[in-house]
Design an enzyme around this catalytic site. Structure first.
Site, mmCIF file in Angstrom:
data_model
loop_
_atom_site.group_PDB
_atom_site.id
_atom_site.type_symbol
_atom_site.label_atom_id
_atom_site.label_comp_id
_atom_site.label_asym_id
_atom_site.label_seq_id
_atom_site.Cartn_x
_atom_site.Cartn_y
_atom_site.Cartn_z
ATOM 1 C CE LYS A 225 9.878 7.350 13.748
ATOM 2 N NZ LYS A 225 9.495 8.763 13.644
ATOM 3 N NE ARG A 260 8.111 8.587 21.254
ATOM 4 C CZ ARG A 260 8.011 7.435 20.594
ATOM 5 N NH1 ARG A 260 8.692 7.283 19.447
ATOM 6 N NH2 ARG A 260 7.244 6.464 21.032
#
Length: 280
Positions: A225, A260
């Site tokens: 991210k 994840r």
């Protein structure tokens, strides 16, 4: 506290051993690997590699949810994901999740062999998604997001991001329970990077132990991210890999039960080492 996740009537015990969800993006425009696995054969090959590396779940997505992403037509999303799910179901017993906001895609994916619905809208984006959830025994990932992928990063604001995410989870669990959906089928995802600034993400990270509302397990999706690049002051996506591994270890220590990730092997190793140290 004991943590279980009910999928197709089977309870998976996450109390001592967390799960690693491997990402398989069957898309041309995902933020870190868009186009790499758009071909069905390559997607299946990649997914089986993730299984060999220790993935407990394969998360199959046919629509990018990166900030600013354009929507994908239902027919195109089905064309992307169904052949992959069918092929994988014939090759492995590993749990398969469908990463979608569309009820028809979720239903078709479950019929093709998927086990879990992973909906970034928290089953709110498509009015028929709650029906699909109620009429099946799939596991459910309920994520927090404000806005849509196209708009979510346009000046997101909260009075208290932690309190608002906690309240959101409690409300979603209440609505699902009213429809007869057992809370044991649900895991909660705070949605790092989905309608959050860097400061919001850090606040949620610090408060992670408090986000297991009603004792439901927390899933963390922070792999590669942009918050990692902002903190490290680098624009290279490859530089985000080892920080992701560090965050897997840290969030597991804070109580996350599912991560994840794009790179499975090092994150599996980080989770198992952390669990060993925790004595779990």
């Amino acid at each position: 506290m004991n943590f279980h996740w009910r999928i197709h009537g089977l309870d998976h015990d996450l109390t001592q051993r967390g799960l690693v969800m491997g990402i398989v993006n069957v898309t041309p425009d995902s933020f870190s690997d868009g186009g790499r696995y758009l071909d069905t054969g390559r997607a299946v090959e990649h997914a089986l590699t993730l299984v060999a590396e220790g993935a407990d779940i394969l998360d199959i997505g046919g629509e990018s949810t990166r900030p600013g992403a354009d929507p994908v037509e239902e027919a195109e999303e089905l064309k992307r994901v169904l052949p992959v799910i069918r092929a994988l179901r014939s090759e492995t017993k590993t749990l398969i999740s469908i990463d979608t906001m569309k009820a028809n895609v979720a239903r078709a994916a479950l019929e093709a062999g998927a086990d879990i619905i992973n909906d970034v809208t928290g089953l709110r984006g498509d009015p028929m998604m709650l029906r699909v959830a109620a009429e099946t025994e799939a596991g459910l990932v309920v994520m927090h997001m404000i806005g849509t992928p196209r708009t979510m990063q346009k000046q997101p604001e909260y009075g208290d991001v932690v309190a608002e995410v906690q309240a959101y989870f409690a409300e979603r669990l209440r609505i699902l329970a009213e429809l007869g959906i057992a809370p044991e089928r649900v895991v909660l995802d705070p949605g790092f990077g989905f309608g959050k600034t860097l400061e919001h993400n850090i606040a949620l990270m610090k408060a992670l132990p408090t986000l297991a509302v009603q004792g439901r397990p927390v899933l963390v999706g922070i792999s590669r991210k942009s918050m990692i690049s902002k903190l490290l002051e680098t624009d290279d996506v490859d530089d985000r890999e080892w920080p992701t591994v560090a965050l897997t270890s840290h969030t597991r220590e804070l109580g996350a039960r599912i991560v994840r990730v794009h790179e499975v092997k090092p994150n599996v190793e980080a989770m198992r080492m952390t669990e060993a140290i925790l004595g779990q």
